[in-house]
Design a protein around this motif. Structure first.
Motif, PDB file in Angstrom:
ATOM      1  N   PHE A  51     -34.211 -12.101  16.757  1.00 48.58           N
ATOM      2  CA  PHE A  51     -34.402 -12.927  17.979  1.00 48.58           C
ATOM      3  C   PHE A  51     -33.588 -14.386  18.013  1.00 48.58           C
ATOM      4  CE2 PHE A  51     -37.695 -10.003  18.292  1.00 48.58           C
ATOM      5  CZ  PHE A  51     -37.995  -9.739  19.719  1.00 48.58           C
ATOM      6  N   TYR A  52     -33.490 -15.065  16.958  1.00 50.46           N
ATOM      7  CA  TYR A  52     -32.821 -16.309  17.012  1.00 50.46           C
ATOM      8  C   TYR A  52     -31.552 -16.649  16.485  1.00 50.46           C
ATOM      9  CZ  TYR A  52     -37.750 -17.562  17.886  1.00 50.46           C
ATOM     10  OH  TYR A  52     -38.949 -17.563  18.487  1.00 50.46           O
ATOM     11  N   ASN A  53     -30.970 -15.620  15.967  1.00 47.69           N
ATOM     12  CA  ASN A  53     -29.594 -15.705  15.349  1.00 47.69           C
ATOM     13  C   ASN A  53     -29.170 -14.215  15.418  1.00 47.69           C
ATOM     14  OD1 ASN A  53     -27.314 -16.459  14.273  1.00 47.69           O
ATOM     15  ND2 ASN A  53     -28.080 -16.661  12.161  1.00 47.69           N
ATOM     16  N   LEU A  63     -34.497  -9.263   9.637  1.00 46.14           N
ATOM     17  CA  LEU A  63     -35.585  -9.893   9.920  1.00 46.14           C
ATOM     18  C   LEU A  63     -35.959 -10.356  11.452  1.00 46.14           C
ATOM     19  CD1 LEU A  63     -36.068 -12.302   6.780  1.00 46.14           C
ATOM     20  CD2 LEU A  63     -36.775  -9.906   7.259  1.00 46.14           C
ATOM     21  N   ILE A  64     -37.315 -10.327  11.954  1.00 42.18           N
ATOM     22  CA  ILE A  64     -37.361 -10.360  13.059  1.00 42.18           C
ATOM     23  C   ILE A  64     -36.999 -11.672  13.679  1.00 42.18           C
ATOM     24  CG2 ILE A  64     -39.892 -11.159  12.744  1.00 42.18           C
ATOM     25  CD1 ILE A  64     -40.433  -9.821  15.324  1.00 42.18           C
ATOM     26  N   ASP A  65     -37.147 -12.897  12.835  1.00 42.76           N
ATOM     27  CA  ASP A  65     -36.430 -14.110  13.322  1.00 42.76           C
ATOM     28  C   ASP A  65     -35.122 -14.052  13.549  1.00 42.76           C
ATOM     29  OD1 ASP A  65     -38.956 -15.115  13.539  1.00 42.76           O
ATOM     30  OD2 ASP A  65     -38.909 -16.157  11.478  1.00 42.76           O
ATOM     31  N   GLU A  66     -34.456 -13.259  12.468  1.00 43.32           N
ATOM     32  CA  GLU A  66     -32.857 -13.096  12.422  1.00 43.32           C
ATOM     33  C   GLU A  66     -32.346 -12.602  13.632  1.00 43.32           C
ATOM     34  OE1 GLU A  66     -31.923 -13.137   7.598  1.00 43.32           O
ATOM     35  OE2 GLU A  66     -32.621 -11.051   8.832  1.00 43.32           O
ATOM     36  N   GLN A 110     -29.998  -9.233   6.836  1.00 41.93           N
ATOM     37  CA  GLN A 110     -29.309  -9.164   8.107  1.00 41.93           C
ATOM     38  C   GLN A 110     -27.995  -8.722   7.929  1.00 41.93           C
ATOM     39  OE1 GLN A 110     -28.961 -12.615  10.747  1.00 41.93           O
ATOM     40  NE2 GLN A 110     -28.671 -11.266  12.540  1.00 41.93           N
ATOM     41  N   ALA A 160     -41.583  -8.022  19.094  1.00 37.09           N
ATOM     42  CA  ALA A 160     -41.754  -9.516  18.598  1.00 37.09           C
ATOM     43  C   ALA A 160     -43.562  -9.640  18.064  1.00 37.09           C
ATOM     44  CB  ALA A 160     -41.835 -10.614  19.826  1.00 37.09           C
ATOM     45  N   GLN A 172     -41.943  -6.796  11.245  1.00 32.62           N
ATOM     46  CA  GLN A 172     -41.436  -8.080  10.250  1.00 32.62           C
ATOM     47  C   GLN A 172     -39.952  -7.797  10.451  1.00 32.62           C
ATOM     48  OE1 GLN A 172     -44.338  -6.070   8.263  1.00 32.62           O
ATOM     49  NE2 GLN A 172     -45.342  -7.413   9.798  1.00 32.62           N
ATOM     50  N   ARG A 173     -39.399  -6.330  10.483  1.00 38.26           N
ATOM     51  CA  ARG A 173     -38.022  -6.275  10.543  1.00 38.26           C
ATOM     52  C   ARG A 173     -37.697  -5.556  11.647  1.00 38.26           C
ATOM     53  NH1 ARG A 173     -35.111  -3.887   6.929  1.00 38.26           N
ATOM     54  NH2 ARG A 173     -36.828  -2.577   6.053  1.00 38.26           N
ATOM     55  N   ASN A 202     -44.234 -16.796  24.226  1.00 38.91           N
ATOM     56  CA  ASN A 202     -44.680 -15.671  23.954  1.00 38.91           C
ATOM     57  C   ASN A 202     -44.200 -14.527  24.957  1.00 38.91           C
ATOM     58  OD1 ASN A 202     -46.304 -13.404  23.259  1.00 38.91           O
ATOM     59  ND2 ASN A 202     -48.416 -14.191  23.944  1.00 38.91           N
TER      60      ASN A 202
END
Lengths: 342, 309
Positions: A245-247, A240-243, A314, A221, A225-226, A339
């Motif tokens: 972690f969140y999806n 991607l990191i958001d994908e 993704q 985290a 970035q990926r 965090n």
């Protein structure tokens, strides 16, 4: 973005007595210039073997990179490189940081000399120039009194300081790619944060692309970035990191996220993924995670799922993503917030 | 470093003094007398002889006298060689044994280390098997058998080297070889094990990851670290080889110290036995100091001064 490294259908087999261990089974990923890609997965998922394969450091025998695998570095296939050609890539174009700084340095050679070796070899520097550059590098990685410490031996450094030296060695020739194989696993938590900060700073200064191998999602985290999630010698999900972690879409990724301790949630015990990774000497025909997957269906044990493109960035390999599969919602325990880095 | 050596030298003197005392006491426990055909001597004659050599005095008196004389560089006179001073005798003969021993150690260590490296980096391949075979043969064949074989081929059959005697290179070649083969074998086995061990270390991978060639990795990173433990066995082996060349000295008729040592024991030549034993002990004690000094030179972790850690 410019691809600097492209791993295509990488297969690595270790021919051990009476068995062929398929440590890496058809791994695909790519690395863009200047980005950080995290490869996560538990022990034995093939992360380290993948990184060693890129460096051409798979001992042969017993290791073998099978035909059809390719590792394209700036378009050239490293799999076909001879040992002599690889020597010019290692340390100069692609460098590596290792897990345990306590054993990664030669105990009988001065720190300075260990940094200088690569400079003399790849950049044809004179000893004096290389020494000056070594002092510069030590300063860059945050070692106090570098003029003095350049002449000291590894045992005179603490673990965190040694990892800084290892990083200095890896960055000596301004490589285009830095492979960091669990660079903070052997360090205690406060030092971990320092080393990660250092790596991020240096990346900003040098523009080096980083392949970060870890099982610590907190580190991911913070740095990447990926993400590519590996399991049983395969990449099961990437995004991607958001994908991620969140999806996240793959049950193994769900498991990984669930098993991460949460700072703000009240938890009586840590969650684990029950079972153990597959035996890669006799890998399962279907999805490697099927045996431990709470959502496994009949098809999972017999057929390896194809990748489903979930977005431009993704994709995941899971039968649940097939349109015929029942809709399953990810467990609540994956919830990521705040965090995550210790 | 200087302080370390001085301190160690102090310990060495204490050790040596203990050896000296033990040697003296064990001499007093030896049965028989030093005098040939003692049965033909009258008790008075025997008594005269004994008091001439000071053997009738109480043992503590003899002991103090021996130590006192020893400190002044007098180890007494040999009983069997007309009272010739033991020191002269040792000074004349010891250098020959020493020369032979050192020759053998140099040849044996160099060959052993090379064989060990070759075996270690080719683990499991035919070169490894080959050098392991050499090592096994070297350990198994006693040096005197090898000496006879060497004499037969090189001296009798091909007439390259003289059969026996002592002198320059031509005389030294065969006994050196006969002694060296055992050393080679031991050092090679040891070095191989260490090489295999070191080549599995993480820092070897670090060195490879820097892009160094295989030769550089082996030479600069592996060999030096692998040699550290080997260094610890070489000086004591030197002491053993220098003192243990008795059989070889006999076979090649070399006027060294070894063969005379046996004669002294047979004839109860007390001063001679003590002198030789003490020399051997001293050699061994010094070799241990040499190990520690070498250790500090090659392994920075062992250094007692200069580092902060």
């Amino acid at each position: 973005m410019d691809k600097i490294l492209e791993v295509k259908d990488l297969n690595v087999i270790f021919h051990i007595f009476k068995a062929d261990v398929q440590a890496v089974r058809g791994v695909n990923f790519e690395l863009n210039k200047g980005e950080t890609l995290a490869i996560v997965g538990e022990s034995g998922s093939g992360k380290s073997v993948t990184s060693k394969a890129i460096m051409g450091l798979i001992p042969n025998p017993p290791g073998e990179i099978t035909k059809g695998s390719s590792i394209l570095f700036e378009g050239k296939d490293l799999v076909n490189y001879t040992e002599k050609q690889m020597e010019k890539v290692r340390g100069k174009e692609i460098s590596m940081i290792f897990q345990d700084p306590m054993t990664a340095l030669n105990p009988t050679m001065k720190i300075g000399k260990q940094i200088m070796e690569g400079l003399v070899k790849h950049q044809g520097m004179s000893k004096q120039d290389a020494r000056n550059r070594a002092i510069e590098l030590l300063k860059l990685v945050g070692i106090p009194k570098p003029e003095q410490r350049v002449d000291e031996y590894p045992h005179q450094f603490s673990g965190g300081m040694r990892q800084r030296v290892v990083i200095a060695i890896a960055l000596a020739c301004n490589p285009k790619i830095l492979i960091a194989d669990e660079p903070t696993t052997a360090l205690d938590v406060t030092i971990q944060a320092q080393i990660l900060d250092l790596m991020r700073d240096l990346q900003k200064k040098t523009g080096t692309a980083i392949v970060l191998i870890t099982h610590d999602l907190g580190v991911v985290a913070n740095m990447a970035q990926r993400v590519a999630v590996m399991y049983g010698g395969k990449v099961v999900e990437t995004g991607l990191i958001d994908e991620i972690f969140y999806n996240p879409k793959h049950p193994y990724t769900w498991g990984l996220l669930s098993s991460m301790p949460k700072l703000h949630a009240k938890m009586d015990k840590l969650l684990a993924i029950p079972g153990s990774p597959p035996d890669l000497a006799d890998p399962p025909k279907g999805c490697p995670f099927a045996a431990r997957c709470p959502y496994a269906m009949k098809v999972c044990t017999n057929h390896m799922p194809e990748y489903t493109e979930l977005s431009a960035t993704q994709k995941a390999a899971c039968w649940l993503l097939d349109e015929r599969a029942p809709k399953v919602a990810p467990p609540e325990t994956i919830g990521v917030g705040g965090n995550q880095n210790g | 470093m200087v302080r370390f050596i001085l301190k160690r030298t102090g310990y060495m003197l204490v050790t040596f003094y203990i050896v000296l005392t033990l040697t003296f006491l064990s001499m007093k426990l030896l049965p028989g007398t030093p005098f040939k055909q003692a049965q033909k001597l009258t008790p008075q004659q025997l008594n005269t002889l004994k008091s001439y050599y000071g053997l009738n005095d109480p043992i503590p008196v003899q002991y103090v006298r021996y130590v006192w004389n020893f400190i002044h560089g007098d180890m007494g006179g040999s009983f069997q060689y007309g009272n010739e001073p033991v020191t002269d005798f040792l000074f004349a003969r010891f250098p020959i044994s020493l020369q032979l021993g050192i020759n053998a150690m140099i040849v044996g260590t160099v060959l052993g280390i090379l064989l060990g490296i070759v075996a270690g980096i080719n683990r499991g391949k035919s070169l490894d098997w080959g050098s392991t075979m050499v090592a096994i043969i070297g350990v198994s064949i006693p040096s005197f058998v090898l000496a006879a074989i060497l004499q037969f081929f090189f001296s009798v059959y091909w007439r390259i080297f003289p059969v026996a005697g002592w002198g320059g290179f031509m005389y030294q070649a065969l006994p050196t070889l006969a002694l060296a083969i055992g050393v080679t074998a031991q050092v090679a086995r040891f070095m191989r094990t260490e090489m295999v061990e070191v080549l599995n270390q993480d820092y070897i991978v670090t060195a490879q990851a820097k892009g160094l060639s295989r030769a550089t990795v082996i030479y600069k990173h592996a060999v030096r670290n692998a040699m550290i433990p080997v260094i610890t066995i070489v000086p004591p082996m030197t002491a053993a080889v220098v003192t243990g060349s008795l059989v070889i000295e006999n076979i090649f008729n070399i006027p060294g110290i070894g063969s005379q040592f046996v004669d002294s024991i047979v004839t109860n030549d007390y001063p001679m036995i003590m002198g030789t034993t003490e020399l051997y002990a001293l050699l061994y004690i010094v070799s241990l100091l040499v190990v520690d000094i070498l250790y500090q030179l090659v392994d920075p972790r062992m250094r007692v001064t200069g580092g902060k850690a």
